[in-house]
Structure formats: C-alpha cells, structure tokens
Design a protein around this motif. Sequence first.
Motif, mmCIF file in Angstrom:
data_model
loop_
_atom_site.group_PDB
_atom_site.id
_atom_site.type_symbol
_atom_site.label_atom_id
_atom_site.label_comp_id
_atom_site.label_asym_id
_atom_site.label_seq_id
_atom_site.Cartn_x
_atom_site.Cartn_y
_atom_site.Cartn_z
ATOM 1 N N ILE A 1 22.566 -29.031 63.430
ATOM 2 C CA ILE A 1 22.296 -30.266 64.158
ATOM 3 C C ILE A 1 20.825 -30.621 63.949
ATOM 4 C CG2 ILE A 1 21.847 -29.007 66.318
ATOM 5 C CD1 ILE A 1 23.169 -31.415 67.769
ATOM 6 N N GLN A 2 20.536 -31.912 63.721
ATOM 7 C CA GLN A 2 19.146 -32.333 63.492
ATOM 8 C C GLN A 2 18.296 -31.872 64.669
ATOM 9 O OE1 GLN A 2 20.918 -36.193 62.151
ATOM 10 N NE2 GLN A 2 18.775 -36.580 61.633
ATOM 11 N N CYS A 3 17.219 -31.183 64.340
ATOM 12 C CA CYS A 3 16.497 -30.457 65.378
ATOM 13 C C CYS A 3 15.199 -31.154 65.762
ATOM 14 C CB CYS A 3 16.199 -29.048 64.876
ATOM 15 S SG CYS A 3 15.598 -27.968 66.161
ATOM 16 N N GLY B 1 24.340 -35.342 69.145
ATOM 17 C CA GLY B 1 24.667 -35.050 67.754
ATOM 18 C C GLY B 1 26.011 -35.673 67.422
ATOM 19 N N PRO C 1 28.581 -29.503 62.682
ATOM 20 C CA PRO C 1 27.720 -28.631 61.857
ATOM 21 C C PRO C 1 28.528 -27.609 61.051
ATOM 22 C CG PRO C 1 26.826 -28.833 64.066
ATOM 23 C CD PRO C 1 28.194 -29.453 64.100
ATOM 24 N N PHE D 1 19.352 -26.691 57.392
ATOM 25 C CA PHE D 1 18.906 -26.897 58.768
ATOM 26 C C PHE D 1 17.807 -27.967 58.792
ATOM 27 C CE2 PHE D 1 21.407 -23.219 59.414
ATOM 28 C CZ PHE D 1 21.839 -23.309 60.735
ATOM 29 N N TYR E 1 27.830 -35.176 64.169
ATOM 30 C CA TYR E 1 28.676 -34.562 63.139
ATOM 31 C C TYR E 1 28.960 -33.108 63.478
ATOM 32 C CZ TYR E 1 24.018 -33.105 61.504
ATOM 33 O OH TYR E 1 22.746 -32.604 61.434
#
Lengths: 370, 419
Positions: B178-180, B167, B171, B138, B169
């Motif tokens: 997802i990059q948070c 986003g 997950p 994550f 890609y």
Amino acid sequence: MSPTVTTSAEADGNVSLATARAAASAAASAEEAGPQPVTMAKALNTAMADAMHADDSVLVFGEDVGMLGGVFRITDGLMKTFGEQRCFDTPLAESGIVGMAVGMAINGMRPVIEMQFDAFAYPAFEQIVSHVAKMHNRTKGRVKLPMVIRVPYAGGIGGVEHHCDSSESYYAHTAGLKVYTPATVADAYHMLREAIDSDDPVMFMEPKKLYWSKDLVDLDALREEYERKADGREVTEGRAAIARSGTDATLIAYGPSVPTALAAAAAAAEEGRSLEVIDIRTIVPFDDATVAASVRKTGRAVVVAEAHGFASVSSEIVARIQERCFHHLAAPIRRVTGFDVPYPAPKLEHFYLPGVDRILDAVDDLQWED
Amino acid sequence: MTISADHASLGATGQGRPTLEVAEDARLPGPAAEAVRKFGITTEDYMLPARHQIQMVDQDGNLKHHSEQGAEPGHEYPLPGNDELLAAYEQLVVGRRVNDQNSALVRQGRMAVYPSSHGQEACQVAAALCLADGDWMFPTYRDAVAVMARGVDPIEAMTIFRGDWHGGYDPLKHKVGIQCTPLTTQLLHAVGVAHAAKLRGEDTVVLAMCGDGATSEGDFHEALNFAAVFHLPVIFFVQNNQYAISVPLAHQSVAPSLAHKAVGYGMAGERVDGNDAVALLAVLDRAVKLAREGSGPLLVEAHTYRMQAHTNADDATRYRQDSEVAQWVARDPLTRMKRYLTDKGLLDDGSDARIAEKAETVAAQLRTGLGEDVSVDPQDLFKYVFATRTLQLDQQSALLADELARDAAGAFSEEEAYK
C-alpha cells in the motif's frame, strides 16, 4: 499417560511403534504426569513450542531470543528445537523487528516477536500504531496481519528505570490492536496460543513479576483442551474470568494486579466482607457483560491497576461501568492505581504499587453505612 | 584497509580471542567476492558507488561513449534491449499524462491531494519494469505512476487521493505494498516480505522506494541493516529529488552521496542519473539480477528533481529559485528518451502518436473515474478494523445505523439544516 499403561503394554509383548513411543514418553515424564507446579514462563514457552509444532509459518524472533532463550528465558530451547530459520536473533532495533514482522505477516508468516522490555518497545511505536494496527483497515481487509508482539511489562521486580512501565494503555487506545494480558499460568498458555492463531495483531502483555509464579497445572491437558476448543472457537478473547466469587463488592483487575486483588479479597473475607474479583484477561476486546453483571450484583466496584490512573485502562473501565451500572451503584466507583509519576526506582516502588492495604482502604470507602 | 583485511586482523590482534581463520572474502556475498576476484578491486571499490553517476544518454538524447558513462570495473552496465526501452518510453508518456491530469483534477476539486512525480517519471517507470511478475514493490505516496506501471488499475491507484478510502488496490494480488505515507516505514515491510520468501526458498526480489529526505529516518537505517544482516534480496531505491518538501538535501545529509551509505551496511551502492531512463533500467535490471542470484541487498540512488511543488498545498517558490527549476527542464526524462529512441530508429511520428493516444485513454479513464461521485458506505468504518470484529464495534455500528435511519426518516435532514 500413567506408568501402569507402560507395564501392561510391555506385558502384552505386542508393542506397536506408537505405543512404544507413548510408553517411552510416559516413562520419561512419569513423575510429571497430572497437575504439577508450573511457572507462567514455562506455560508461555510451551505455548510457543506447541504453536510452532502445529504450524510451520509460526516464527519467533527478537533480541536475545535465540541462543540465550530471551532475557526472561521465555523462548528457551526454541532455536534448538526448531532451528535458526524459525527462532532467531535480530539486530538490536525494535522498529526493525516489528516492521520486518509486518512484512513477513503480509507474506504468509505468523511472526511472534519479543520486545525485551515494555519501555524498549517505544522505538517500535510508529510501526505498531501506523501499520500493525491499520494495515487491515487501510487495505479494506485484503491484508491481514496475524502477528503477536510479546511485551514483558509492569513492575514489582526491582528493575531499574525503563524496565517496569505499564504500557498497555497506549496500545489499548489504538484502534486495530487486540490487547491480551494473562494473570494465571493456564491462561498464559491458552491466551498465547489463541493470540498466535488469531488473524488480528495482538499485543501480548506479559506481567513480568508473574513469570516465576506457579500454579498447579497439567500442560498436556492444557494442550489437549486448547486444541479441542480451537475447533469449536470456544475462546478467551473478550471473556473476563471471575477469579473469585463474592457478593459485597467487585474488584476489577488485570495482569499483574490480579494476584494483588485476590490477596485483598482473601484479607477482606477475614473481616467478613465478600469481594468478587474479575480478571479482565483481554483488555481489547473488553468484556462489558461480565463486568457489568458483577457490579450490578454487588453494587460496588474498585478498579485495580498498576498503570498510572490518568487517562488509562482503569479510567476506561470506570467509565464503562458508570454507563452500564449507574442505577445499581451504591457508591462511586473507586480506583487503586499507580500514581501519576514516572515508574519509581527500586527502593521506592513499593510506595507506588497498588497493594492489599490500599485496595482495602478503597473498599472501606464504598459508603457502607448508607 | 579493506573490510576483509580488517576482519581478518581481528583474529590476529584480539586480546585472548582465538585466532579466526578467515579467508580473505569469507564475509562477502557471492557476486561481490566474484567482482573482487575478477576485477582485482577492493571490497570498498565494489560496494562504494562509481566515482561518477551512471549516465548513458545525455540530456540532449545522445548515447554517451561507454568510457563516459561512469562505468568502472565492477560497475559495468549493459545497454537495455530495444523492447524494454520502448515499453519504458510508453510508460513514461502515460506517467507524465497521469501526473498532469491528476494535478488538474486536484485543481477541479476531484481529488483531495496529489503528490506529483512530474519530472521523476523515469524513476517511476524503471522501478516497475525492472521487476519480474513474482517480485514485490513497496512504494511511497509519490509513486502512483510506478504503482500503475506494475499493472494496478489507475482508479484503484488513485483511491487514496480521491479520499473514499486509504487504499484502493489489493497489495497481495499485485504484489505492491500500500502506498506509504510515514517515511521509510515501508522499507521494513519490504525486508519482511523478502525474508519470508527466502525462508520458503522462493527467489522473490523486493524493491523498496523512498526519497532523499527519508534517508534521515531511523527506519531507513534499520531496514538496510536488517536486509544486509539477513542477506535478503531487497533493492533500496532512493529517488533523490533534491527536496524534502522545502528542505534541500544539504540539510539532510553531508555524505558524499546517499549511495555511499551502502558500504556502512556491507552492501553495494550505485548512483544513477534519475532522468535517464536508459541508465536507470540498466542499473536496476542488474541490481535485480544480482539480488536474485544471492548478492544480498543493494542501494541505488537516482538523481532527479521534483518539478512541481510537494503537493497542491505547497508553494515551492518560497524555497527555490525558478532558475534552478529551469535547469532541470532541460534534463527532462521524456524529451531525452524521445530523441534517443527517434535517433535510434525505434520511434517515429506514427508510433509516438499511438503512444500518446494510449496516454489519452488513461487520462480519460481518470477523468471519468475520478469525476464520478463516489458513494461511500458508512458501515465500512467498522468492517475492516479487525478480522474478528469486537462486540464494541458491533454496538457502534448499530448506533450509526440507527442515527442514519432516523435521518432518513426525516428526524434530521442535512439539506434542511444547512439550507
């Protein structure tokens, strides 16, 4: 299942295992067969139990939901029946509960979580708004979050502060959340099962003052009906109910305000005025068609809601009616809502809550003389 | 007083409570209890980080003597294997190239923003390489290099910064969240993924990333506590790069170190030189192994430095001195690893050139992919709000389609209007 069946099966002397089990169950519940007075609490509890039976990925967790069965006892017996793996208590942290549920939903579970009280859900607001509501969108639909956040909400129970907020407008305003709120015992069962089966996250707003209200229902019949309907996707989502038919004006209400609106309609009938009552049931998605059809028919509308009126679900409903029914309206749409004040202390709440008299006053104001 | 002794004393002193017959280490997860038994140390000695950060290769690329690596009983880290070290070096070179290429693309207006991990590449690479295929990660917005090192396509990893969607890609396919952006909120998602896996009897390990500033957030506390209480295999990996935008660590926490926070949750913590890829791999590999074996969660703090500004919109000269930055240039994770591997005979000019070539290929892929004009579909606005779409969104989708159709028919021309 009637006791008669039991007798005849025994008389046959040829009892299969299934028949025996059905007979035993019928004997045990013989007194309860058919419609019985059932509380909303029991219907919600049964809905969760049935969903957990139907699908192993359904999990129930939150604060005090395990051994205690929840402060309102809505999860009573679930830990005992399904074990601590599927119904359990968490540390006392609402953001943690919602955030962990997000991760579980990402990884194949269907969490049904309880926020103990409306105002206690606020620590979880960021998780709800930034993740629960947006995950499906941010990932272009690749990640679904099938989770239900149960929120006992609204007042009328003499609760102290932070226990009686009507918080539905915050959630309804957030794109990506579905917002359900039942007003009847049968709807409580159906709508909670539907929320659990939904692939979208659902804020399930439970009017806590109705937890102990009873309707005559047959829970077995409700279960069969739900399971039959679920196949054909015949759903309550996005479908308001006409709680009472009428011709002179329409009262639009949801959740805790529905019984109040019905009482007002009954009182109006005695005065010779026929009021239709619409129970919104799902605030998101909203059933414009049913509301607009009713208002076009009656030409007059009053929206009733416990929440503060300013920038609320009730304001949204008025706007939507105005956009769709302007030329059918005989009078401006009125609202009867909570005042724009923090939810009052127990001895003051009856001044705050929309009541029958305030609703009838609003109805009287709908320019009947013109 | 140790945690176990304290716990046992509850029974002896509790007023009117039944006496608890608690074995000394009954509350400890297996590996912790084993360490306590094996090394004769206290629970706190096991859970608290070693007195010094773990560093295996010094800033000049020399392997340190074992006695100087910071190791202590219960805090021992074997040297990673050669294959893993070489794989890490390759990813380091690619990561650095990606960071610098993206910063250039931002300056050229090809990306909306890029929070660079320049200087933190060793953390990025080790976070990805320590995990097995079935494990989850994550990441935060600054962890694009780690996301790529987990196998996500470079263009898909950069979609969030290109600006055509939040986003890029899948997950679920990559087992990468997802990059948070909202700080530490994703740590709880990591906890949930690990919890679901545990309930199904899977041995998935989840690595959750955050920065030093993020440890001040409430969700940091809730995530660590939940992971500890439910005894979940989550590694909390804190990249302490010294600054939260402009605010230095001293304003976030006065704890002896961020790794010290672990003991408060009943988990083990460790500090490691975040610019030493060898030490990072050693510490994270062991953390993954322990978590998979049932140790419960662990906290690893890596000391590193954000060499560039927070993003292109930030001006780091307003809050830190060039002399401070210069000190960290000397500790660069790439040059150190290159010297170490060269001295070790694992790397020569030829193999280094081949790795540089791979990095150039990725950079070219980014230039091409992010240089293309992306066509966006306005109807995507409505497609992914719900799994089951609402009637209201159908109506709004039709409204926009109608508006665009009228534009196309010439009722409104943006080109004409702004000529």
